[in-house]
Each structure stands twice: as C-alpha cells, then as structure tokens.
Write an enzyme that holds these catalytic residues in place. Structure first.
Site, PDB file in Angstrom:
ATOM      1  N   ASN A   1     -10.033  -0.551  -0.994  1.00 22.11           N
ATOM      2  CA  ASN A   1      -8.576  -0.435  -0.938  1.00 22.11           C
ATOM      3  C   ASN A   1      -7.973  -1.017  -2.222  1.00 22.11           C
ATOM      4  O   ASN A   1      -7.937  -2.237  -2.392  1.00 22.11           O
ATOM      5  CB  ASN A   1      -8.073  -1.186   0.307  1.00 22.11           C
ATOM      6  CG  ASN A   1      -6.571  -1.117   0.469  1.00 22.11           C
ATOM      7  OD1 ASN A   1      -5.860  -0.627  -0.397  1.00 22.11           O
ATOM      8  ND2 ASN A   1      -6.090  -1.637   1.588  1.00 22.11           N
TER       9      ASN A   1
ATOM     10  N   HIS B   1      -3.519   6.933   2.108  1.00 28.79           N
ATOM     11  CA  HIS B   1      -3.866   5.608   1.586  1.00 28.79           C
ATOM     12  C   HIS B   1      -5.253   5.243   2.108  1.00 28.79           C
ATOM     13  O   HIS B   1      -5.588   5.512   3.260  1.00 28.79           O
ATOM     14  CB  HIS B   1      -2.830   4.586   2.048  1.00 28.79           C
ATOM     15  CG  HIS B   1      -3.248   3.180   1.769  1.00 28.79           C
ATOM     16  ND1 HIS B   1      -3.603   2.758   0.503  1.00 28.79           N
ATOM     17  CD2 HIS B   1      -3.397   2.096   2.583  1.00 28.79           C
ATOM     18  CE1 HIS B   1      -3.932   1.486   0.559  1.00 28.79           C
ATOM     19  NE2 HIS B   1      -3.829   1.063   1.804  1.00 28.79           N
TER      20      HIS B   1
ATOM     21  N   CYS C   1       0.822  -1.219   0.000  1.00 29.04           N
ATOM     22  CA  CYS C   1       0.000   0.000   0.000  1.00 29.04           C
ATOM     23  C   CYS C   1       0.853   1.265   0.000  1.00 29.04           C
ATOM     24  O   CYS C   1       0.346   2.355  -0.272  1.00 29.04           O
ATOM     25  CB  CYS C   1      -0.941  -0.002   1.197  1.00 29.04           C
ATOM     26  SG  CYS C   1      -2.065  -1.403   1.125  1.00 29.04           S
TER      27      CYS C   1
HETATM   28  O1  UT7 Z   1      -3.968  -1.509   3.287  1.00 30.70           O
HETATM   29  C1  UT7 Z   1      -3.161  -2.449   3.898  1.00 30.70           C
HETATM   30  C2  UT7 Z   1      -3.193  -2.333   5.342  1.00 30.70           C
HETATM   31  N1  UT7 Z   1      -4.411  -2.885   5.852  1.00 30.70           N
HETATM   32  C3  UT7 Z   1      -5.119  -2.221   6.738  1.00 30.70           C
HETATM   33  O2  UT7 Z   1      -4.779  -1.110   7.060  1.00 30.70           O
HETATM   34  C4  UT7 Z   1      -6.294  -2.932   7.363  1.00 30.70           C
HETATM   35  C5  UT7 Z   1      -6.255  -2.719   8.841  1.00 30.70           C
HETATM   36  N2  UT7 Z   1      -7.313  -3.444   9.558  1.00 30.70           N
HETATM   37  C6  UT7 Z   1      -8.599  -3.088   9.478  1.00 30.70           C
HETATM   38  O3  UT7 Z   1      -8.966  -2.201   8.749  1.00 30.70           O
HETATM   39  C7  UT7 Z   1      -9.579  -3.791  10.398  1.00 30.70           C
HETATM   40  O4  UT7 Z   1      -8.850  -4.557  11.310  1.00 30.70           O
HETATM   41  C8  UT7 Z   1     -10.596  -4.680   9.641  1.00 30.70           C
HETATM   42  C9  UT7 Z   1     -11.579  -3.807   8.869  1.00 30.70           C
HETATM   43  C10 UT7 Z   1      -9.885  -5.655   8.720  1.00 30.70           C
HETATM   44  C11 UT7 Z   1     -11.419  -5.483  10.658  1.00 30.70           C
HETATM   45  O5  UT7 Z   1     -12.073  -4.606  11.553  1.00 30.70           O
HETATM   46  P1  UT7 Z   1     -11.939  -4.810  13.133  1.00 30.70           P
HETATM   47  O6  UT7 Z   1     -12.763  -3.769  13.747  1.00 30.70           O
HETATM   48  O7  UT7 Z   1     -10.475  -4.833  13.469  1.00 30.70           O
HETATM   49  O8  UT7 Z   1     -12.600  -6.208  13.342  1.00 30.70           O
HETATM   50  P2  UT7 Z   1     -11.959  -7.533  13.955  1.00 30.70           P
HETATM   51  O9  UT7 Z   1     -10.976  -8.122  12.994  1.00 30.70           O
HETATM   52  O10 UT7 Z   1     -11.503  -7.275  15.346  1.00 30.70           O
HETATM   53  O11 UT7 Z   1     -13.230  -8.460  14.018  1.00 30.70           O
HETATM   54  C12 UT7 Z   1     -14.332  -8.174  14.896  1.00 30.70           C
HETATM   55  C13 UT7 Z   1     -15.431  -9.170  14.607  1.00 30.70           C
HETATM   56  C14 UT7 Z   1     -14.941 -10.611  14.522  1.00 30.70           C
HETATM   57  O12 UT7 Z   1     -15.930 -11.420  15.055  1.00 30.70           O
HETATM   58  P3  UT7 Z   1     -15.804 -12.019  16.542  1.00 30.70           P
HETATM   59  O13 UT7 Z   1     -14.513 -12.802  16.552  1.00 30.70           O
HETATM   60  O14 UT7 Z   1     -15.747 -10.816  17.436  1.00 30.70           O
HETATM   61  O15 UT7 Z   1     -17.029 -12.847  16.680  1.00 30.70           O
HETATM   62  C15 UT7 Z   1     -14.850 -10.866  13.043  1.00 30.70           C
HETATM   63  O16 UT7 Z   1     -15.009 -12.218  12.690  1.00 30.70           O
HETATM   64  O17 UT7 Z   1     -15.991  -8.868  13.319  1.00 30.70           O
HETATM   65  C16 UT7 Z   1     -16.015 -10.057  12.529  1.00 30.70           C
HETATM   66  N3  UT7 Z   1     -15.935  -9.704  11.123  1.00 30.70           N
HETATM   67  C17 UT7 Z   1     -17.001  -9.408  10.384  1.00 30.70           C
HETATM   68  N4  UT7 Z   1     -18.311  -9.359  10.700  1.00 30.70           N
HETATM   69  C18 UT7 Z   1     -19.155  -9.013   9.729  1.00 30.70           C
HETATM   70  C19 UT7 Z   1     -14.810  -9.608  10.349  1.00 30.70           C
HETATM   71  N5  UT7 Z   1     -15.173  -9.259   9.112  1.00 30.70           N
HETATM   72  C20 UT7 Z   1     -16.510  -9.125   9.097  1.00 30.70           C
HETATM   73  C21 UT7 Z   1     -17.449  -8.781   8.116  1.00 30.70           C
HETATM   74  N6  UT7 Z   1     -18.758  -8.745   8.477  1.00 30.70           N
HETATM   75  N7  UT7 Z   1     -17.117  -8.499   6.854  1.00 30.70           N
END
Ligand code: UT7
Length: 329
Positions: free
Chosen positions: A282, A252, A111
């Site tokens: 992204n 980004h 990125c």
């Molecule tokens: O560009 C390259 C660099 N990348 C980034 O900068 C990405 C950085 N990370 C992020 O943007 C975030 O971490 C994400 C958007 C990927 C995820 O958001 P989060 O608030 O960190 O969620 P999480 O990974 O902590 O997941 C929370 C919950 C989980 O469920 P449980 O374990 O709490 O039951 C996930 O399984 O949300 C769940 N989850 C979803 N639920 C509904 C993960 N993806 C989804 C989804 N829909 N699409």
C-alpha cells in the site's frame, strides 16, 4: 468541457523487501501476509524524501508529453508523508524541477489523495484557472511505519505516480463524474496522532511511538469494504454503466480482500481489475496512479476505455471517479 490525463509515469525505489524479510525479526509468516493482504513484496527508499520519489516520475511524465517544466502552471501533491510539515512538497517539487510561474499545494486525503486531487485538478482546468496541472500521488510510508508492529509493517510501501491533467480534446473523454466523501468519525481508527498542533512533538510523543501510524485494522477493513463498493456501484448506476461497459476498476491497493469485495459488488471479473498490490503493498496516495501508469506502459489501456477509480482511506475519506481514458497507446 472536460479535463483528462495527457501523460503519466511512476517511480518505485529499487530496494525490494519480501515477506520473509519481516519473518526474520517479527512473529509473522509469508503465508499469513499473503492470505490476509495479498502482498508479497514492497519497496522502501533507503534514503531521500517523498519529493525524491516524485521528481523522477515527474521528469519522465513531462518528457513523454513533449513539453518543458515551464509549461506546467500548477503542481498538486497528494500525500500524507510530505517532505516537511511546511513548506509544501509541491514547493519542493517546483524548486527541484525548476518550474517557473507555477503555483501549487499539497492535498491531504490519505489513500483517497489521488482521487480527491484528480477531481481538484480537473475542476481547476475546466474552470480555465489553470492550463496544465502536474498531479502527483506519492508517499514514503517507510518514514511513518512502525517496523516493530507486525500488523502495519507488512502493509505499506513507498512509491509515486505522476500525471499531467489538461483540457480534453473531446468533452466525452477524461474525467466524467465523481463521488467523494469524508467522515471524520473514522479518524479514531487510522491516524498519526502527534507532530501536528493537537500534539506537538515532544519526548513523550516519541517515547509513546505517536509519530508512527496508528491503525485499528478491523474497523478500517469493514468500513473500506462497504465504502469503496458503495461509491463504485453508485457511480455505475448514476452513469448507466453495466459491468460490460467497464474496461477496468482501478482500486486503491490496501488489501486484496477489499479489492475483491468491491469488484464482486460491481459484477466485474478479476481480469477487469488492476491489481499490483502483490509487488508494491500500500503506497497510499501512490497506488492508483502507479496502477494507471503500469497498465498504460504495458499497452493494456486503450483510448476510450471506461475506468472506475475507487479509494478508501484515513479520515475516513473515500470516493470514486468515472474516467474515459484519452491517451493513445
Ligand atoms: O489504506 C488505508 C486503509 N487501510 C486499510 O484498508 C487496511 C484495512 N485492514 C486490513 O487490511 C486488515 O485489517 C489487516 C490486514 C490490517 C489485518 O488483517 P485482519 O484479518 O483484520 O487481522 P486482525 O487485525 O483481526 O488480526 C488477527 C490476528 C491477531 O492475532 P490474535 O489477536 O487473533 O491472536 C493479530 O495480532 O492476526 C494477528 N496479526 C498477525 N499475525 C501474523 C496481525 N498482523 C499479523 C502479521 N502476521 N503480520
């Protein structure tokens, strides 16, 4: 002497996939995706390779500059989704555009690809080694996204931004400063593990899904919030810039929450932040040049505008650029 962008264009594939598309087959909702990421829709190319995203943008960019392809003497493609492992996508682009007497290469910084490649292009121009660089930030993320994994399928999109970098007529304009960083310890949180020399492609790597993106979202998020804001604030201080001096932060586009945290640390109001993540998701190396191109196209960039470009991505790689826009609208 400084180097500057003298022309810019972008290309996005026509097919739009909104959040409800994913809700039809994954356990997710439009509300979750909007709240956690700020993404509403993204584009996926149904056919073709990364170079097929680059070429239309490159043609438009060259035409707008009023030059011919043969006036380009170097091609740099920032990408993590090259057409092939080798030869480079820069070679494919050269061939498709029929550019004679140029050299070029791909640059892998995920990125941060565009930011790293812009500094590279500018230094080549400043040194006199090349005259005009065709600088491409482009990714076809749909070729490596696991569409069965809700935590990554919803994040990415396909798109290309292409610009021409050449000598600035005014040394006070163009790329004026940069801060670039890598930390390989971050590689464990965001990678594509197989397909290279570490783990060549095999039945096992395919069965295990190791040719897809692997992302442990939370540690990436935490590092991104700190890393992007740190280098953005540092470059402001280094150049005695206040938030009033800055026309736009060009971040980004990985997550609206990361962008908002960076803007807050810089003391910038939301109207001074380029945001189009809701439309395209992204696009990795594509996000920053696509933003610049869109804002330029919409007449929202003025000659002399002070911009801070800022990125964070796999590697980890991150960085910021202080750029004074040097194109007439
Ligand atoms: O560009 C390259 C660099 N990348 C980034 O900068 C990405 C950085 N990370 C992020 O943007 C975030 O971490 C994400 C958007 C990927 C995820 O958001 P989060 O608030 O960190 O969620 P999480 O990974 O902590 O997941 C929370 C919950 C989980 O469920 P449980 O374990 O709490 O039951 C996930 O399984 O949300 C769940 N989850 C979803 N639920 C509904 C993960 N993806 C989804 C989804 N829909 N699409």
């Amino acid at each position: 002497m400084s180097a500057t962008i003298t022309s810019i264009a972008h290309y996005l594939p026509p097919d739009i996939y909104n959040n409800d598309y994913f809700a039809t087959y994954l356990e997710t909702t439009n509300d979750w995706i909007m709240e956690r990421t700020g993404i509403s829709e993204r584009r996926f190319a149904k056919e073709g390779a990364n170079s097929d995203l680059i070429v239309p943008a490159a043609k438009e960019c060259i035409e707008k500059r009023g030059i011919t392809p043969n006036d380009i003497d170097c091609i740099i493609v920032a990408t993590v989704t090259p057409d092939h492992m080798f030869p480079s996508t820069a070679c494919v682009v050269q061939n498709k555009l029929g550019i004679k007497n140029a050299w070029g290469f791909d640059l892998s910084a995920a990125c941060s690809g565009f930011v790293f490649a812009f500094v590279t292009a500018a230094k080549l121009v400043e040194s006199g080694a090349v005259k005009r660089v065709l600088l491409c930030g482009s990714d076809k993320m749909s070729s490596i996204v696991n569409f069965q994994d809700r935590s990554q399928a919803i994040l990415f999109g396909d798109g290309a931004g292409v610009c021409i970098v050449e000598k600035s007529d005014d040394p006070e304009m163009g790329l004026l400063d940069h801060i670039l960083r890598v930390d390989g310890n971050g590689g464990q949180y965001l990678n594509q593990v197989a397909g290279g020399s570490f783990k060549p492609a095999s039945h096992e790597t395919v069965d295990k899904g190791e040719h897809y993106i692997f992302q442990d979202g939370q540690p990436v998020f935490k590092h991104a919030v700190v890393g992007m804001a740190d280098v953005s604030v540092e470059i402001m201080k280094k150049n005695n810039l206040t938030s009033d001096d800055i026309a736009y932060l060009v971040p980004h586009q990985a997550n609206l929450r990361i962008i908002a945290a960076t803007a807050k640390r810089m003391g910038l109001n939301p109207d001074k932040v380029m945001i189009n993540i809701e439309k395209y998701g992204n696009t990795t190396a594509g996000t920053i040049p696509i933003c610049l191109s869109e804002w330029n196209q919409n007449g929202k960039l003025q000659k002399g505008d002070r911009l801070i470009l800022s990125s964070f991505g796999a590697g980890f790689t991150w960085g910021s650029i202080y750029l004074r826009w040097n194109m007439n609208n």
